[in-house]
Design an enzyme around this catalytic site. Sequence first.
Site, PDB file in Angstrom:
ATOM      1  N   PRO A   1      -7.125   1.548   8.326  1.00  0.00           N
ATOM      2  CA  PRO A   1      -7.846   0.287   8.120  1.00  0.00           C
ATOM      3  C   PRO A   1      -8.092   0.041   6.635  1.00  0.00           C
ATOM      4  CG  PRO A   1      -9.384   2.011   8.709  1.00  0.00           C
ATOM      5  CD  PRO A   1      -8.019   2.636   8.786  1.00  0.00           C
ATOM      6  N   GLN A   2      -8.563  -1.154   6.331  1.00  0.00           N
ATOM      7  CA  GLN A   2      -8.974  -1.432   4.959  1.00  0.00           C
ATOM      8  C   GLN A   2     -10.196  -0.571   4.638  1.00  0.00           C
ATOM      9  OE1 GLN A   2     -10.413  -5.394   4.118  1.00  0.00           O
ATOM     10  NE2 GLN A   2      -9.817  -5.270   1.967  1.00  0.00           N
ATOM     11  N   ASN A  62      -0.609  -0.104   7.771  1.00  0.00           N
ATOM     12  CA  ASN A  62      -1.652  -0.140   6.749  1.00  0.00           C
ATOM     13  C   ASN A  62      -2.292  -1.523   6.689  1.00  0.00           C
ATOM     14  OD1 ASN A  62      -3.148   0.955   4.529  1.00  0.00           O
ATOM     15  ND2 ASN A  62      -1.862  -0.254   3.153  1.00  0.00           N
ATOM     16  N   GLY A  67       8.696  -1.795  -4.355  1.00  0.00           N
ATOM     17  CA  GLY A  67       8.915  -2.931  -3.474  1.00  0.00           C
ATOM     18  C   GLY A  67       9.483  -2.485  -2.144  1.00  0.00           C
ATOM     19  N   GLU A  79       8.596   7.764  -3.999  1.00  0.00           N
ATOM     20  CA  GLU A  79       8.134   6.402  -3.708  1.00  0.00           C
ATOM     21  C   GLU A  79       9.053   5.372  -4.356  1.00  0.00           C
ATOM     22  OE1 GLU A  79       4.565   3.430  -4.868  1.00  0.00           O
ATOM     23  OE2 GLU A  79       3.960   5.498  -4.496  1.00  0.00           O
ATOM     24  N   THR A 135       1.692   3.248  -2.471  1.00  0.00           N
ATOM     25  CA  THR A 135       1.089   4.309  -3.270  1.00  0.00           C
ATOM     26  C   THR A 135      -0.161   4.857  -2.599  1.00  0.00           C
ATOM     27  OG1 THR A 135       1.956   3.318  -5.303  1.00  0.00           O
ATOM     28  CG2 THR A 135       0.154   4.904  -5.532  1.00  0.00           C
ATOM     29  N   LYS A 165       7.742   8.678  -8.633  1.00  0.00           N
ATOM     30  CA  LYS A 165       8.058   7.257  -8.595  1.00  0.00           C
ATOM     31  C   LYS A 165       9.164   7.098  -9.637  1.00  0.00           C
ATOM     32  CE  LYS A 165       6.022   2.649  -8.359  1.00  0.00           C
ATOM     33  NZ  LYS A 165       6.256   2.424  -6.914  1.00  0.00           N
ATOM     34  N   GLY A 170       0.794  -1.224   0.000  1.00  0.00           N
ATOM     35  CA  GLY A 170       0.000   0.000   0.000  1.00  0.00           C
ATOM     36  C   GLY A 170       0.827   1.274   0.000  1.00  0.00           C
TER      37      GLY A 170
END
Length: 225
Positions: free
Chosen positions: A203-204, A174, A117, A114, A17, A38, A15
């Site tokens: 949270p999700q 996350n 991996g 960012e 991004t 990125k 997560g």
Amino acid sequence: MSRTWFVTGTDTEVGKTAISCALLHAAAARGLRTAALKPVAAGCDEQGHNEDALALQAAMTEPLSYLQVNPVALQPALAPHIAAAQVGKRLQASRLAGLCRGVMNSGAEFVLIEGAGGWRVPLSERETLADLAQQLQVGVIMVVAMRLGCINHALLTAEAIARDGLQLAGWVANQPGQRMACHEENLRTLQQHLSAPLLAEVPQLSPYSPERAATYLDIQPLIGS
């Protein structure tokens, strides 16, 4: 120069991004001009666009071109050094650092870089993405996917960041999937062993939106008063 952080993860698909976009929204809500890069993205469409880079571009306030956001776009969805070799390119930390500095000096006040991996993802046979962060000498934000194995992955990543002479400026817990068993116990263990501030427990979210995720974030430890 802007305040800049390198965003890394404890693994791929944690997560990074999503959290980076949330951080950009949180900073913009504080009135800061934001930008993100990125530098290397593997897994691009036929137009040379990567969905993570496009998400960052949409979340920032500054009108950067796609090429500025994602200067090295590799079509194969593989580890960057393997994808680069397949298309006849060679990745160098020094060149990527120069491209990052261009955005860092562009006028934005809050800049995220960012990674791809985790911390030790190779750029070549001699360099990893950690070399890029070292050359830039920026703080690091670590995204921890709250799932089985997260404690070991997070502590090893934090140790590697410190060993490379960089500061872990903060971390985010996350939840990219279903809530793990003993979530609170795992979170407390991470808080006990990581000296950096916990910026958020996200949270999700279904549906996910960076604006909604931003409401969970406390970026005060990053930007100060």
